[in-house]
Write a protein that holds these residues in place. Structure first.
Motif, PDB file in Angstrom:
ATOM      1  N   ARG A   1     -13.007  40.912  18.718  1.00 39.83           N
ATOM      2  CA  ARG A   1     -12.767  39.980  17.619  1.00 39.83           C
ATOM      3  C   ARG A   1     -13.821  40.085  16.516  1.00 39.83           C
ATOM      4  NH1 ARG A   1      -8.207  37.336  15.854  1.00 39.83           N
ATOM      5  NH2 ARG A   1      -8.924  36.073  14.126  1.00 39.83           N
ATOM      6  N   LYS A   2     -15.073  40.399  16.891  1.00 39.31           N
ATOM      7  CA  LYS A   2     -16.114  40.499  15.864  1.00 39.31           C
ATOM      8  C   LYS A   2     -15.882  41.697  14.960  1.00 39.31           C
ATOM      9  CE  LYS A   2     -18.571  36.893  17.019  1.00 39.31           C
ATOM     10  NZ  LYS A   2     -18.653  35.720  16.134  1.00 39.31           N
ATOM     11  N   LEU A   3     -15.366  42.792  15.524  1.00 39.72           N
ATOM     12  CA  LEU A   3     -15.074  43.945  14.678  1.00 39.72           C
ATOM     13  C   LEU A   3     -13.870  43.675  13.786  1.00 39.72           C
ATOM     14  CD1 LEU A   3     -15.730  47.055  16.938  1.00 39.72           C
ATOM     15  CD2 LEU A   3     -17.178  46.043  15.186  1.00 39.72           C
ATOM     16  N   TYR A   4     -13.046  42.692  14.168  1.00 36.24           N
ATOM     17  CA  TYR A   4     -11.961  42.287  13.286  1.00 36.24           C
ATOM     18  C   TYR A   4     -12.527  41.818  11.948  1.00 36.24           C
ATOM     19  CZ  TYR A   4      -8.540  39.221  11.123  1.00 36.24           C
ATOM     20  OH  TYR A   4      -7.723  38.614  10.212  1.00 36.24           O
ATOM     21  N   ASP A   5     -13.710  41.172  11.988  1.00 36.80           N
ATOM     22  CA  ASP A   5     -14.334  40.695  10.750  1.00 36.80           C
ATOM     23  C   ASP A   5     -14.551  41.833   9.762  1.00 36.80           C
ATOM     24  OD1 ASP A   5     -14.403  38.245  11.947  1.00 36.80           O
ATOM     25  OD2 ASP A   5     -16.560  38.225  12.332  1.00 36.80           O
ATOM     26  N   ILE A   6     -14.951  43.000  10.266  1.00 33.60           N
ATOM     27  CA  ILE A   6     -15.176  44.152   9.384  1.00 33.60           C
ATOM     28  C   ILE A   6     -13.848  44.612   8.805  1.00 33.60           C
ATOM     29  CG2 ILE A   6     -16.116  46.483   9.194  1.00 33.60           C
ATOM     30  CD1 ILE A   6     -17.733  45.950  11.686  1.00 33.60           C
ATOM     31  N   ALA A   7     -12.838  44.714   9.664  1.00 34.16           N
ATOM     32  CA  ALA A   7     -11.529  45.165   9.196  1.00 34.16           C
ATOM     33  C   ALA A   7     -10.962  44.207   8.157  1.00 34.16           C
ATOM     34  CB  ALA A   7     -10.576  45.284  10.387  1.00 34.16           C
ATOM     35  N   ALA A   8     -11.142  42.897   8.380  1.00 23.95           N
ATOM     36  CA  ALA A   8     -10.643  41.905   7.438  1.00 23.95           C
ATOM     37  C   ALA A   8     -11.392  41.994   6.109  1.00 23.95           C
ATOM     38  CB  ALA A   8     -10.776  40.502   8.025  1.00 23.95           C
ATOM     39  N   ALA A   9     -12.716  42.185   6.175  1.00 26.41           N
ATOM     40  CA  ALA A   9     -13.508  42.320   4.948  1.00 26.41           C
ATOM     41  C   ALA A   9     -13.093  43.565   4.186  1.00 26.41           C
ATOM     42  CB  ALA A   9     -14.997  42.372   5.299  1.00 26.41           C
ATOM     43  N   ALA A  10     -12.812  44.638   4.913  1.00 28.00           N
ATOM     44  CA  ALA A  10     -12.392  45.892   4.282  1.00 28.00           C
ATOM     45  C   ALA A  10     -11.063  45.727   3.571  1.00 28.00           C
ATOM     46  CB  ALA A  10     -12.300  46.998   5.332  1.00 28.00           C
ATOM     47  N   ALA A  11     -10.125  45.029   4.228  1.00 30.89           N
ATOM     48  CA  ALA A  11      -8.811  44.819   3.627  1.00 30.89           C
ATOM     49  C   ALA A  11      -8.902  43.888   2.419  1.00 30.89           C
ATOM     50  CB  ALA A  11      -7.848  44.247   4.666  1.00 30.89           C
ATOM     51  N   ALA A  12      -9.660  42.802   2.567  1.00 29.55           N
ATOM     52  CA  ALA A  12      -9.775  41.834   1.483  1.00 29.55           C
ATOM     53  C   ALA A  12     -10.529  42.416   0.283  1.00 29.55           C
ATOM     54  CB  ALA A  12     -10.490  40.573   1.970  1.00 29.55           C
ATOM     55  N   GLY A  13     -11.543  43.256   0.577  1.00 29.09           N
ATOM     56  CA  GLY A  13     -12.352  43.838  -0.488  1.00 29.09           C
ATOM     57  C   GLY A  13     -11.805  45.138  -1.040  1.00 29.09           C
ATOM     58  N   GLN A  14     -10.665  45.582  -0.492  1.00 29.69           N
ATOM     59  CA  GLN A  14     -10.044  46.838  -0.921  1.00 29.69           C
ATOM     60  C   GLN A  14     -11.065  47.988  -0.917  1.00 29.69           C
ATOM     61  OE1 GLN A  14      -8.355  45.522  -4.746  1.00 29.69           O
ATOM     62  NE2 GLN A  14      -6.355  45.392  -3.770  1.00 29.69           N
ATOM     63  N   TRP A  15     -11.735  48.129   0.234  1.00 33.19           N
ATOM     64  CA  TRP A  15     -12.712  49.196   0.380  1.00 33.19           C
ATOM     65  C   TRP A  15     -12.026  50.550   0.264  1.00 33.19           C
ATOM     66  CZ3 TRP A  15     -16.071  47.493   5.203  1.00 33.19           C
ATOM     67  CH2 TRP A  15     -16.762  46.310   4.873  1.00 33.19           C
ATOM     68  N   GLU A  16     -12.776  51.521  -0.185  1.00 35.63           N
ATOM     69  CA  GLU A  16     -12.216  52.858  -0.404  1.00 35.63           C
ATOM     70  C   GLU A  16     -11.668  53.462   0.881  1.00 35.63           C
ATOM     71  OE1 GLU A  16     -13.464  57.208  -2.301  1.00 35.63           O
ATOM     72  OE2 GLU A  16     -14.988  55.658  -2.016  1.00 35.63           O
ATOM     73  N   VAL A  17     -12.336  53.201   2.019  1.00 34.04           N
ATOM     74  CA  VAL A  17     -11.861  53.781   3.289  1.00 34.04           C
ATOM     75  C   VAL A  17     -10.462  53.293   3.635  1.00 34.04           C
ATOM     76  CG1 VAL A  17     -14.154  54.193   4.278  1.00 34.04           C
ATOM     77  CG2 VAL A  17     -13.050  51.975   4.618  1.00 34.04           C
ATOM     78  N   VAL A  18     -10.137  52.073   3.223  1.00 26.23           N
ATOM     79  CA  VAL A  18      -8.798  51.530   3.478  1.00 26.23           C
ATOM     80  C   VAL A  18      -7.769  52.244   2.606  1.00 26.23           C
ATOM     81  CG1 VAL A  18      -7.352  49.464   3.385  1.00 26.23           C
ATOM     82  CG2 VAL A  18      -9.723  49.293   4.162  1.00 26.23           C
ATOM     83  N   ASP A  19      -8.121  52.479   1.353  1.00 25.80           N
ATOM     84  CA  ASP A  19      -7.219  53.216   0.458  1.00 25.80           C
ATOM     85  C   ASP A  19      -6.952  54.628   0.988  1.00 25.80           C
ATOM     86  OD1 ASP A  19      -7.043  51.063  -1.259  1.00 25.80           O
ATOM     87  OD2 ASP A  19      -8.630  51.769  -2.586  1.00 25.80           O
ATOM     88  N   ILE A  20      -8.009  55.275   1.478  1.00 27.49           N
ATOM     89  CA  ILE A  20      -7.864  56.625   2.035  1.00 27.49           C
ATOM     90  C   ILE A  20      -6.952  56.598   3.256  1.00 27.49           C
ATOM     91  CG2 ILE A  20      -9.105  58.498   3.216  1.00 27.49           C
ATOM     92  CD1 ILE A  20     -11.515  57.815   1.388  1.00 27.49           C
ATOM     93  N   HIS A  21      -7.144  55.596   4.113  1.00 27.80           N
ATOM     94  CA  HIS A  21      -6.317  55.444   5.313  1.00 27.80           C
ATOM     95  C   HIS A  21      -4.849  55.234   4.939  1.00 27.80           C
ATOM     96  CE1 HIS A  21      -5.108  54.205   9.325  1.00 27.80           C
ATOM     97  NE2 HIS A  21      -4.732  53.023   8.875  1.00 27.80           N
ATOM     98  N   ASP A  22      -4.607  54.381   3.952  1.00 26.19           N
ATOM     99  CA  ASP A  22      -3.227  54.117   3.522  1.00 26.19           C
ATOM    100  C   ASP A  22      -2.560  55.399   3.015  1.00 26.19           C
ATOM    101  OD1 ASP A  22      -3.508  51.482   4.179  1.00 26.19           O
ATOM    102  OD2 ASP A  22      -3.789  50.763   2.129  1.00 26.19           O
ATOM    103  N   ARG A  23      -3.323  56.200   2.278  1.00 26.66           N
ATOM    104  CA  ARG A  23      -2.759  57.460   1.768  1.00 26.66           C
ATOM    105  C   ARG A  23      -2.429  58.410   2.910  1.00 26.66           C
ATOM    106  NH1 ARG A  23      -6.695  56.762  -2.357  1.00 26.66           N
ATOM    107  NH2 ARG A  23      -8.104  58.277  -1.407  1.00 26.66           N
TER     108      ARG A  23
END
Length: 205
Positions: A114-136
């Motif tokens: 659950r604590k690592l969920y916090d990172i994933a949620a922050a990444a999604a909310a902040g539109q981090w570049e790694v998320v954009d790369i993953h989506d592509r």
């Protein structure tokens, strides 16, 4: 006086890599214990025994450390998807397995800890570049499956490929984004089969 022979420069690359790994390992531990938002770079510096300034030599911010951890998690999801679709030949079955792998892998990585969920949620909310790369990358896998299905005559060819990929990705997106996934947990077990069947009916020639 004999001039001093200059010492060879140390090999910075491997050393830097080890230090970066050490910082990421310490950060992962802290994020698991205290959560991403509550952990500071100062906390990590104390845990590792480095100065805060030294950590900033390797990562420009706490987000940069979070992105490194997040990128590793997203690569595992991509690896799970690739393993699932490479195990079969049929494009429709590849698509079914892709849906299933996305849901199962996302649930395991985002909610198994659950604590690592916090990172994933922050990444999604902040539109981090790694998320954009993953989506592509997810959309590239989709494109690959659709092309195979059209080549075998199992998928329709009227819809422009980019539109078809974008539409299917939107169907998958609630199970790729951790902030959305948390609201679909009650349906996660049945969702892959139902959604993939719906999509496959729309792809019928």
């Amino acid at each position: 006086m004999t001039p001093a022979t200059p010492s060879p420069s140390p090999a910075r690359g491997p050393v830097d890599h080890e230090v970066r790994d050490q910082i990421v390992t310490a950060a992962t531990g802290h994020f698991r214990l205290y959560g991403y938002e509550k952990t500071t770079v100062s906390d990590l510096a104390r845990a590792i025994g480095f100065s805060k300034a030294y950590i900033y030599k390797f990562f420009g911010s706490k987000q940069a450390i979070g992105e490194s951890i997040c990128a590793a998690c997203l690569r595992r999801i991509e690896a799970d998807i690739r393993a699932a679709i490479d195990a079969v030949e049929s494009p429709p079955e590849k698509l079914r397995r892709m849906f299933k792998a996305i849901v199962e892998s996302s649930l395991r990585l985002c909610f198994g800890d659950r604590k690592l969920y916090d990172i994933a949620a922050a990444a999604a909310a902040g539109q981090w570049e790694v998320v954009d790369i993953h989506d592509r990358r997810i959309q590239e896998i989709l494109l690959e499956i659709l092309r195979q299905g059209r080549a075998t005559g199992e998928f329709e060819r009227k819809t422009p490929l980019d539109e078809a990929v974008a539409a299917i990705y939107l169907v998958m997106r609630p199970y790729l984004n951790p902030m959305l996934l948390q609201y679909g947990l009650d349906y996660a077990e049945e969702a892959p089969a139902k959604l993939s069947s719906l999509v496959l009916r729309s792809l019928s020639p």
